[in-house]
Write a protein that holds these residues in place. Structure first.
Motif, PDB file in Angstrom:
ATOM      1  N   PHE A 189       0.827  -1.194   0.000  1.00 14.97           N
ATOM      2  CA  PHE A 189       0.000   0.000   0.000  1.00 14.97           C
ATOM      3  C   PHE A 189       0.869   1.255   0.000  1.00 14.97           C
TER       4      PHE A 189
ATOM      5  N   TYR B 215       0.022   5.145   1.384  1.00 18.68           N
ATOM      6  CA  TYR B 215      -0.895   6.083   2.011  1.00 18.68           C
ATOM      7  C   TYR B 215      -0.297   7.484   1.925  1.00 18.68           C
TER       8      TYR B 215
ATOM      9  N   GLN C 275      -0.502  11.493   3.632  1.00 16.60           N
ATOM     10  CA  GLN C 275      -0.962  12.315   4.756  1.00 16.60           C
ATOM     11  C   GLN C 275      -0.716  13.778   4.423  1.00 16.60           C
TER      12      GLN C 275
ATOM     13  N   GLY D 289      -5.379  13.021   8.814  1.00 16.66           N
ATOM     14  CA  GLY D 289      -5.097  11.594   8.920  1.00 16.66           C
ATOM     15  C   GLY D 289      -4.595  11.052   7.598  1.00 16.66           C
ATOM     16  N   LEU D 290      -4.383   9.754   7.553  1.00 15.16           N
ATOM     17  CA  LEU D 290      -3.865   9.118   6.352  1.00 15.16           C
ATOM     18  C   LEU D 290      -5.006   8.721   5.421  1.00 15.16           C
TER      19      LEU D 290
ATOM     20  N   LEU E  37      -5.700   6.272   1.831  1.00 15.79           N
ATOM     21  CA  LEU E  37      -5.136   5.288   0.916  1.00 15.79           C
ATOM     22  C   LEU E  37      -4.955   5.913  -0.460  1.00 15.79           C
TER      23      LEU E  37
ATOM     24  N   PHE F 157       3.501   7.329   2.894  1.00 17.55           N
ATOM     25  CA  PHE F 157       3.886   6.153   3.657  1.00 17.55           C
ATOM     26  C   PHE F 157       3.639   4.890   2.845  1.00 17.55           C
TER      27      PHE F 157
ATOM     28  N   LEU G  93      -1.205  -3.486   9.433  1.00 16.92           N
ATOM     29  CA  LEU G  93      -0.305  -2.766   8.540  1.00 16.92           C
ATOM     30  C   LEU G  93       1.019  -2.489   9.238  1.00 16.92           C
TER      31      LEU G  93
END
Lengths: 114, 113
Positions: A34, A36, A38, A43-44, A46, A90, A102
């Motif tokens: 994955f 991600y 931010q 927040g994060l 996808l 990330f 994760l």
């Protein structure tokens, strides 16, 4: 157990230039991968994921990542970045079995300069 | 956006005091997670829940406990806060183990002095 290494903690680029954010992982079992993102003070979210099938996956905002099993890598690329892409990115992995635990890399801060 | 709220959003507390952070979801998702975010470490899993009253430890669970008495709420408790627990805490949810997408809350910034 899994681990993720993001090779660059910070990446500065000029607007409209290409960018590559590097991610390598280690795992004794097969994993899902994955990215991600931010944005500042959020927040994060996808960005994209690789579960199976084509090793090249794309996001709706022009990013793409390629799963390379032999090199255990999942690098993120964009051919032309915009100011709005400024964020921390990330890379993460999750084992195929069981709960989605994760494991994240350390993060790469992408800064876009005009 | 997934319906996830965290409270409080900011908290300053003293060493040795108990602290509880709350994560609330309106999505009726089965899985809930607590992560902490620290510079140079990315996010690390503290605890997670796979159903009401069903919880398990993550990578950095020492000094933390959790509870989930309702589907919508997942509480993280620091029994006796220490300065090393100064961090940003994120809650995440996912619908099932097969969807492989976690939705994150806005985070709680905790400072332990």
């Amino acid at each position: 157990a899994q681990s993720v290494t993001q090779l660059d903690s910070q990446v500065p680029v000029f607007e409209e230039a290409p960018v590559e954010l590097r991610c390598n992982y280690s795992s004794s079992v097969s994993v899902y991968l994955f990215w991600y993102v931010q944005y500042p003070n959020q927040g994060l979210q996808l960005l994209l994921k690789y579960l199976s099938g084509s090793t090249l996956v794309e996001s709706i905002n022009g990013f793409e990542a390629e799963f390379n099993k032999s090199q255990t890598s999942f690098h993120l690329r964009k051919p032309s970045v915009h100011i709005s892409d400024t964020a921390e990115y990330f890379c993460a992995v999750s084992a195929l079995q069981g709960a989605q635990k994760l494991v994240f890399g350390q993060g790469t801060r992408l800064t876009i300069n005009p | 956006d997934a319906g996830i709220t965290q409270s409080p959003r900011h908290k300053v507390t003293e060493t040795g005091t108990p602290v509880t952070l709350r994560c609330h979801q309106t999505e009726n998702h089965r899985y809930m997670y607590w992560y902490r975010q620290d510079p140079g470490h990315g996010l690390r899993l503290i605890h997670y829940s796979y159903g009401v009253k069903d919880t398990d430890k993550g990578e950095v669970s020492d000094g933390y406990s959790v509870s989930r008495s309702k589907t919508e709420d997942f509480l993280l408790t620091l029994e006796s806060a220490t300065s090393s627990q100064t961090s940003v805490y994120f809650c995440a949810i996912s619908e099932s183990a097969s969807t492989y997408e976690q939705y994150f809350g806005p985070g709680t910034r905790l400072t332990v002095t």
